[in-house]
Design an enzyme around this catalytic site. Structure first.
Site, PDB file in Angstrom:
ATOM      1  N   GLY A 107     -45.801   5.955 -23.062  1.00 27.53           N
ATOM      2  CA  GLY A 107     -45.627   7.084 -23.959  1.00 27.53           C
ATOM      3  C   GLY A 107     -46.749   8.086 -23.907  1.00 27.53           C
ATOM      4  O   GLY A 107     -46.693   9.116 -24.548  1.00 27.53           O
ATOM      5  N   CYS A 108     -47.827   7.804 -23.150  1.00 28.14           N
ATOM      6  CA  CYS A 108     -48.931   8.743 -23.067  1.00 28.14           C
ATOM      7  C   CYS A 108     -48.730   9.618 -21.850  1.00 28.14           C
ATOM      8  O   CYS A 108     -48.841   9.147 -20.720  1.00 28.14           O
ATOM      9  CB  CYS A 108     -50.262   8.012 -22.982  1.00 28.14           C
ATOM     10  SG  CYS A 108     -51.664   9.124 -22.920  1.00 28.14           S
ATOM     11  N   GLY A 109     -48.439  10.899 -22.058  1.00 23.59           N
ATOM     12  CA  GLY A 109     -48.160  11.772 -20.934  1.00 23.59           C
ATOM     13  C   GLY A 109     -49.307  12.657 -20.521  1.00 23.59           C
ATOM     14  O   GLY A 109     -49.172  13.444 -19.610  1.00 23.59           O
ATOM     15  N   CYS A 111     -52.768  11.358 -20.364  1.00 22.06           N
ATOM     16  CA  CYS A 111     -53.962  10.592 -20.026  1.00 22.06           C
ATOM     17  C   CYS A 111     -54.563  11.111 -18.733  1.00 22.06           C
ATOM     18  O   CYS A 111     -53.870  11.299 -17.741  1.00 22.06           O
ATOM     19  CB  CYS A 111     -53.623   9.113 -19.868  1.00 22.06           C
ATOM     20  SG  CYS A 111     -53.046   8.337 -21.376  1.00 22.06           S
TER      21      CYS A 111
END
Length: 270
Positions: A107-109, A111
């Protein structure tokens, strides 16, 4: 061989009673994306459709074009999967200059993005297209999405991305990560179907990074089940992307460029 899901034991509490049993849960493994021998990113992902993932990530991150990808080989290791991607030399040289290492959760786009300008960059404009949908087609597309989510049906824990064209959903991909599901879909479409002749459908919220990926692939219309962020709406407006959200089989809301929603069969009440 890694599988996309597996059963795990659990204790269920329902109707005042506890019951032993098991539940199918999606697999989540570390997937490294390596270019010409150097790791560029490590993402947590579902170990399925990984060559599509490699192609889609490479395209949406602007690392290389489709014809600059020489080969993709998934290599299973004790700690995850290494997607070994080999690029033509010119693309490899470009990538080496901008290489950044990312290690982020599902879900981390963003980083590893190393500047504010890169994080909120307006993507290149969506290519001109005469593609349009009627309101009825938008609602039919959302209603049809459920039939293209087998992993979610089994686990209730996977995001989906689908491509609607020619009156129906023609391709779909799933993953525990919403960005990964979209990259897999884009990778599967690459070289097979032009994104400009259909609509992207997402099961998740629409954030800035999802708009950036959609525009990089060239989709003219994005339909999402959840609401968008305000920044995503502003970016879609600037890029020429039609953004439809809060879509259900009985209605939806259009936030940008409504000219791609033909209103011949729907009354527009101000």
């Amino acid at each position: 061989m890694m599988h996309s899901h597996r059963p795990l034991p659990r204790l269920a509490f329902r109707a005042g009673a506890a019951r032993d049993g098991s539940r199918e849960l999606p697999s989540e493994v570390a997937v490294a994306l390596s270019y010409n021998g150097s790791t560029h990113a490590v993402m947590m992902a579902t170990p399925a459709d990984l060559e599509d993932f490699a192609r889609g990530f490479t395209l949406t991150e602007g690392i290389a074009s489709l014809d600059e990808i020489e080969s993709i080989e998934p290599v299973e290791t004790p700690r995850g999967i290494d997607l070994q991607i080999w690029l033509m030399q010119a693309a490899a040289d470009r990538q080496a200059k901008r290489r950044r290492t990312m290690a982020g959760p599902v879900g981390c786009g963003l980083c590893g993005i190393d500047s504010l300008e890169e994080a909120v960059r307006v993507p290149r404009p969506v290519p001109a297209s005469d593609f349009a949908m009627t309101p009825e087609q938008v609602m039919e597309a959302i209603a049809a999405l459920e039939a293209h989510q087998p992993l979610h049906d089994i686990t209730r824990a996977a995001h989906g991305a689908a491509f609607w064209a020619e009156g129906g959903i023609v391709l779909a991909r799933e993953d525990v990560g919403r960005h990964n599901a979209l990259d897999k879909l884009i990778g599967a479409l690459a070289g097979r179907r032009p994104a400009g002749q259909g609509a992207l459908i997402l099961t998740c919220r629409t954030s800035v990074d999802m708009v950036q990926k959609a525009c990089a692939a060239g989709f003219p219309l994005l339909i999402a089940v959840s609401a968008p962020t305000a920044a995503a709406v502003a970016m879609a407006e600037a890029a020429g992307l039609t953004l439809v959200a809060l879509a259900r089989p009985d209605g939806f809301e259009c936030f940008t460029h409504p000219q791609r929603i033909t209103l011949q069969e729907a009354a527009h009440v101000a």
